[in-house]
Design a protein around this motif. Sequence first.
Motif, PDB file in Angstrom:
ATOM      1  N   MET A   1       0.826  -1.195   0.000  1.00 11.55           N
ATOM      2  CA  MET A   1       0.000   0.000   0.000  1.00 11.55           C
ATOM      3  C   MET A   1       0.864   1.249   0.000  1.00 11.55           C
ATOM      4  N   ALA A   2       1.853   1.301   0.911  1.00  7.20           N
ATOM      5  CA  ALA A   2       2.693   2.505   0.989  1.00  7.20           C
ATOM      6  C   ALA A   2       3.327   2.805  -0.360  1.00  7.20           C
ATOM      7  N   GLY A   3       3.631   1.728  -1.098  1.00  9.35           N
ATOM      8  CA  GLY A   3       4.276   1.900  -2.389  1.00  9.35           C
ATOM      9  C   GLY A   3       3.477   2.778  -3.340  1.00  9.35           C
ATOM     10  N   TYR A   4       2.154   2.731  -3.183  1.00  8.16           N
ATOM     11  CA  TYR A   4       1.278   3.435  -4.101  1.00  8.16           C
ATOM     12  C   TYR A   4       1.536   4.931  -4.094  1.00  8.16           C
ATOM     13  N   VAL A   5       1.933   5.458  -2.930  1.00 11.49           N
ATOM     14  CA  VAL A   5       2.180   6.890  -2.849  1.00 11.49           C
ATOM     15  C   VAL A   5       3.651   7.209  -3.101  1.00 11.49           C
ATOM     16  N   ASN A   6       4.375   6.208  -3.586  1.00 11.46           N
ATOM     17  CA  ASN A   6       5.785   6.387  -3.853  1.00 11.46           C
ATOM     18  C   ASN A   6       5.953   7.083  -5.203  1.00 11.46           C
ATOM     19  N   THR A   7       6.028   8.404  -5.177  1.00 14.10           N
ATOM     20  CA  THR A   7       6.139   9.150  -6.424  1.00 14.10           C
ATOM     21  C   THR A   7       7.567   9.684  -6.551  1.00 14.10           C
ATOM     22  N   ILE A   8       7.895  10.140  -7.744  1.00 15.97           N
ATOM     23  CA  ILE A   8       9.256  10.596  -7.983  1.00 15.97           C
ATOM     24  C   ILE A   8       9.425  12.016  -7.459  1.00 15.97           C
ATOM     25  N   LYS A   9      10.454  12.222  -6.638  1.00 14.39           N
ATOM     26  CA  LYS A   9      10.698  13.566  -6.079  1.00 14.39           C
ATOM     27  C   LYS A   9      11.153  14.500  -7.183  1.00 14.39           C
ATOM     28  N   ASP A  10      10.735  15.748  -7.126  1.00 11.04           N
ATOM     29  CA  ASP A  10      11.115  16.777  -8.107  1.00 11.04           C
ATOM     30  C   ASP A  10      10.955  16.251  -9.532  1.00 11.04           C
ATOM     31  N   PHE A  11       9.832  15.673  -9.799  1.00 11.14           N
ATOM     32  CA  PHE A  11       9.578  15.085 -11.115  1.00 11.14           C
ATOM     33  C   PHE A  11       9.590  16.181 -12.186  1.00 11.14           C
ATOM     34  N   LYS A  12      10.510  16.071 -13.127  1.00  9.85           N
ATOM     35  CA  LYS A  12      10.599  17.070 -14.211  1.00  9.85           C
ATOM     36  C   LYS A  12      10.031  16.456 -15.487  1.00  9.85           C
ATOM     37  N   THR A  13       9.376  17.295 -16.263  1.00  6.22           N
ATOM     38  CA  THR A  13       8.756  16.753 -17.478  1.00  6.22           C
ATOM     39  C   THR A  13       9.288  17.448 -18.733  1.00  6.22           C
ATOM     40  N   LYS A  14       8.967  16.836 -19.842  1.00 10.43           N
ATOM     41  CA  LYS A  14       9.377  17.366 -21.141  1.00 10.43           C
ATOM     42  C   LYS A  14       8.135  17.344 -22.033  1.00 10.43           C
ATOM     43  N   GLU A  15       7.950  18.407 -22.818  1.00 10.63           N
ATOM     44  CA  GLU A  15       6.733  18.474 -23.643  1.00 10.63           C
ATOM     45  C   GLU A  15       7.049  18.438 -25.127  1.00 10.63           C
ATOM     46  N   ASN A  16       6.157  17.856 -25.890  1.00 12.02           N
ATOM     47  CA  ASN A  16       6.261  17.887 -27.337  1.00 12.02           C
ATOM     48  C   ASN A  16       5.038  18.660 -27.866  1.00 12.02           C
ATOM     49  N   PRO A  17       5.233  19.944 -28.207  1.00 13.93           N
ATOM     50  CA  PRO A  17       4.087  20.789 -28.577  1.00 13.93           C
ATOM     51  C   PRO A  17       3.280  20.239 -29.752  1.00 13.93           C
ATOM     52  N   GLU A  18       3.955  19.576 -30.698  1.00 17.02           N
ATOM     53  CA  GLU A  18       3.199  19.042 -31.850  1.00 17.02           C
ATOM     54  C   GLU A  18       2.210  17.956 -31.412  1.00 17.02           C
ATOM     55  N   PHE A  19       2.684  17.088 -30.547  1.00 18.56           N
ATOM     56  CA  PHE A  19       1.786  16.033 -30.058  1.00 18.56           C
ATOM     57  C   PHE A  19       0.642  16.636 -29.249  1.00 18.56           C
ATOM     58  N   LEU A  20       0.968  17.662 -28.467  1.00 22.35           N
ATOM     59  CA  LEU A  20      -0.077  18.253 -27.628  1.00 22.35           C
ATOM     60  C   LEU A  20      -1.124  18.977 -28.482  1.00 22.35           C
ATOM     61  N   ALA A  21      -0.676  19.530 -29.610  1.00 27.80           N
ATOM     62  CA  ALA A  21      -1.641  20.168 -30.528  1.00 27.80           C
ATOM     63  C   ALA A  21      -2.587  19.100 -31.076  1.00 27.80           C
ATOM     64  N   LYS A  22      -2.036  17.912 -31.357  1.00 26.35           N
ATOM     65  CA  LYS A  22      -2.884  16.819 -31.873  1.00 26.35           C
ATOM     66  C   LYS A  22      -3.901  16.382 -30.813  1.00 26.35           C
ATOM     67  N   VAL A  23      -3.468  16.405 -29.559  1.00 28.08           N
ATOM     68  CA  VAL A  23      -4.384  16.036 -28.471  1.00 28.08           C
ATOM     69  C   VAL A  23      -5.605  16.952 -28.512  1.00 28.08           C
ATOM     70  N   LYS A  24      -5.360  18.244 -28.722  1.00 28.68           N
ATOM     71  CA  LYS A  24      -6.492  19.204 -28.764  1.00 28.68           C
ATOM     72  C   LYS A  24      -7.380  18.934 -29.980  1.00 28.68           C
ATOM     73  N   GLU A  25      -6.730  18.725 -31.139  1.00 26.56           N
ATOM     74  CA  GLU A  25      -7.509  18.465 -32.364  1.00 26.56           C
ATOM     75  C   GLU A  25      -8.420  17.246 -32.229  1.00 26.56           C
ATOM     76  N   ASP A 261      13.446  12.548 -18.920  1.00 26.49           N
ATOM     77  CA  ASP A 261      14.295  11.564 -19.600  1.00 26.49           C
ATOM     78  C   ASP A 261      13.550  10.842 -20.737  1.00 26.49           C
ATOM     79  N   GLY A 262      12.313  11.227 -20.977  1.00 26.81           N
ATOM     80  CA  GLY A 262      11.558  10.609 -22.069  1.00 26.81           C
ATOM     81  C   GLY A 262      10.693   9.446 -21.626  1.00 26.81           C
ATOM     82  N   ARG A 263      10.660   9.183 -20.317  1.00 28.87           N
ATOM     83  CA  ARG A 263       9.878   8.034 -19.847  1.00 28.87           C
ATOM     84  C   ARG A 263       8.377   8.353 -19.872  1.00 28.87           C
ATOM     85  N   VAL A 264       7.615   7.440 -20.387  1.00 30.34           N
ATOM     86  CA  VAL A 264       6.165   7.602 -20.413  1.00 30.34           C
ATOM     87  C   VAL A 264       5.623   7.358 -19.003  1.00 30.34           C
ATOM     88  N   GLY A 265       4.769   8.267 -18.551  1.00 33.86           N
ATOM     89  CA  GLY A 265       4.223   8.161 -17.196  1.00 33.86           C
ATOM     90  C   GLY A 265       3.168   7.076 -17.099  1.00 33.86           C
TER      91      GLY A 265
END
Length: 525
Positions: A1-25, A261-265
């Motif tokens: 159970m405790a593992g479930y709240v085990n999140t990555i500290k200072d989680f940094k993300t990277k965005e791909n604007p083209e893909f995000l535009a497709k999400v909206k479309e 680092d490119g890892r899919v969440g």
Amino acid sequence: MAGYVNTIKDFKTKENPEFLAKVKELQPILHHKNLSPVNRIELKKTEDNSWLIHGRKGYMPEKKLVLQKDTPLCLEFPNHQVGYIRFFLDVVGSPLDAPVHLRIKLGEIVEELGEDTKDYHGWLSSSWLQEEYLHVDVVPGWVELPRRYAFRYLSLEILNQSLKYQIGITNITGKTVTSAEEEAVEELPADADPFIKEMDAAAVRTLRDCMQLVFEDGPKRDRRLWIGDLRLQALVNYYTFRNMELVKRCIYMFAGITGADGRVGACFYIEPKLQVDDTVLFDYSLFFISCLYDYYEVTKDKEFIAELWPTALRQIELSKERLGFGGILKDSGDWWCFLDWGDNLNKQAGAQGVFIYTVKQAIGLAKIVEDEKALEMLEELCRQLTSSALSRLWDGQQQVFVSGEMRQVSVVSQVWMLLAGILEDGAANKLIDRLLAGEIQLPLSTPYMYHYFVEALFQYGRREEAVKVMKEYWGGMLEKGADTFWELYNPADDDFSPYGSKVINSYCHAWSCTPSYFIRKYHLK
Ligand code: RAM
């Protein structure tokens, strides 16, 4: 159970604007229908502390019912629904000289109406329980409840009012919402077994109610896109609603915002803005590859695969970093990999199985996009992972796969290794015989893992046994009154919940809708 709240500290993300535009479309259109409850119901607590419907009376929307203080009015809708609720309140007797204080509960199962929220002590937030306390100042008038709900049952109770008036209620109405087009689903052959038909209908309804602006895992909880769930929903969708755009949208989301680092969440939110969660799971990241692989199988859309291929390949590279001594994945005590719920489940062998399974799919994709360099790397990796699994995780004496330092034997490990396809057919079938005979300890906990068990049975040509498992397991839920399939189901324990209470479980859950995939893909009758 405790593992479930085990999140990555200072989680940094990277965005791909083209893909995000497709999400909206690709934002889907939502469809609505109005519907009324069909029955007023009376609930009763049984000796074993569960709740059942004791009596039913028809409900007529126009007929005014006078609410009695502290006596809940309980209602039943025709079946599981997702949407909004409104009703009309009228004053009977003197004018409204004090507000009405109401408590409203919505439930996917009757327990959610019967149980008192105060008695909930699970570790997931009680804020998931669908309960509203509402003050109404102006009556007569319409009351609209503030949230979107997942419900089959509804209770309304007056907590307080003045002594001078009484409250009447009419037109209790649900407005449903889904992005699924029900007309798109083909009927099963007329001569199909009625039980198969019933199973299919419940599975299709489950998927329908999870199809919103994304493929949600459960419309009651967690109401978000999890990639493990997406993979299975997409499979069912290909054989039912065929909403390819929604699958594409969800794939673009995961590729549109990844870890730095490119890892899919593992899961994704769409409100208040598009956002990947800071939970990362080894198997879930790799299922990005499975999502692409399945999508290609159905659509043959090479361009889409080529666009997403770098994200897919990155998941393999990152997963390789977890390989340790002898080419086996490093184990750890945190929530590094999902596989199934189960506090004691060791994930090492199952994760190795998922890795091999998805590397094989990545080989297929590398061929499609003609990435020779990646293909060579993947083929070599597949050989290594297979030989290390056979030499270090296969226990020749016990004839099973073992996992972790304590050499744990579980059904999950066997199923994933079967799906990885590394045993010869004879040995694989012997292992399947033992699984079917219940000889392997640590059983499966979720319909999610049952899906993979059934998939393995089909993979090794065990069609009849696969149907039997489906009829027993998903059919077991139907026999217990389900009209959508549940997140958790343990035939031996009706109260099973990894969260500490069954009322927080989801009773319309994406990863449980796969009977329709098997029924339609393999023409089961
Ligand atoms: C639970 C949900 C969800 C699942 C995750 C891993 O929160 O059931 O569907 O994917 O676990």
